[in-house]
Design a protein around this motif. Sequence first.
Motif, PDB file in Angstrom:
ATOM      1  N   LYS A 296      10.805   0.012   2.455  1.00 26.17           N
ATOM      2  CA  LYS A 296       9.364  -0.242   2.574  1.00 26.17           C
ATOM      3  C   LYS A 296       9.093  -1.717   2.861  1.00 26.17           C
ATOM      4  O   LYS A 296       8.208  -2.053   3.650  1.00 26.17           O
TER       5      LYS A 296
ATOM      6  N   GLU B 209      14.772   2.881  -1.298  1.00 30.82           N
ATOM      7  CA  GLU B 209      13.447   3.238  -0.788  1.00 30.82           C
ATOM      8  C   GLU B 209      12.517   2.022  -0.772  1.00 30.82           C
ATOM      9  O   GLU B 209      11.730   1.838   0.153  1.00 30.82           O
TER      10      GLU B 209
ATOM     11  N   ASP C  17      10.081  -2.234   6.462  1.00 28.43           N
ATOM     12  CA  ASP C  17       9.072  -1.623   7.339  1.00 28.43           C
ATOM     13  C   ASP C  17       7.845  -2.515   7.479  1.00 28.43           C
ATOM     14  O   ASP C  17       7.295  -2.659   8.573  1.00 28.43           O
ATOM     15  N   GLN C  18       7.396  -3.107   6.381  1.00 29.33           N
ATOM     16  CA  GLN C  18       6.235  -3.994   6.426  1.00 29.33           C
ATOM     17  C   GLN C  18       6.534  -5.256   7.244  1.00 29.33           C
ATOM     18  O   GLN C  18       5.689  -5.707   8.024  1.00 29.33           O
TER      19      GLN C  18
ATOM     20  N   ARG D  41       0.811  -1.223   0.000  1.00 30.45           N
ATOM     21  CA  ARG D  41       0.000   0.000   0.000  1.00 30.45           C
ATOM     22  C   ARG D  41       0.847   1.277   0.000  1.00 30.45           C
ATOM     23  O   ARG D  41       0.426   2.293  -0.531  1.00 30.45           O
ATOM     24  N   ASP D  42       2.033   1.237   0.599  1.00 28.97           N
ATOM     25  CA  ASP D  42       2.886   2.428   0.640  1.00 28.97           C
ATOM     26  C   ASP D  42       3.803   2.550  -0.573  1.00 28.97           C
ATOM     27  O   ASP D  42       4.570   3.500  -0.669  1.00 28.97           O
TER      28      ASP D  42
ATOM     29  N   THR E 274       4.680   3.334  -4.396  1.00 25.24           N
ATOM     30  CA  THR E 274       4.158   4.183  -5.458  1.00 25.24           C
ATOM     31  C   THR E 274       3.812   3.316  -6.671  1.00 25.24           C
ATOM     32  O   THR E 274       4.290   2.174  -6.774  1.00 25.24           O
TER      33      THR E 274
END
Length: 145
Positions: free
Chosen positions: A128, A124, A131-132, A23-24, A26
Amino acid sequence: MKKTAGLSHAHIQMVLQKIPFFRDFTPDERERLANEQDSFVIARPNEVIVMKGSMERAFYILLSGSVEVLDDTGKNSILNLSPGDFFGEITFLTETPRTSNVRAQDICILIRIDQQLMSRLRAEMREKIKDQLIAKLVARILDKG
């Protein structure tokens, strides 16, 4: 498991867009992942995706279908996972043997994330993904507490 040669690039992008794990990301980042055709695999019903004790350093994100985590006997289901869930992260993160068997319950589409894929992604995108992983692992710990 076999590669997803039969799936179109557009279909993979559409599936990625629906999965909360991404979801985060792009649209360009999802496009970049969809271009990694060799990282997408299909598992058939009853196919073992992860074998307990193996050292395959990859984790899988389930994009469609369902899988079951099996008990130590490899016969009984102890957990069912659905699209958006991931598994295999312990070996990916710690370089220790697999702790469970994971078997497809039906036809599944998965993305296989290993160190080679991570090295091809921009910083990046790697962040992500990390982070997930962290968010889900923390949630699991809190659920058990």
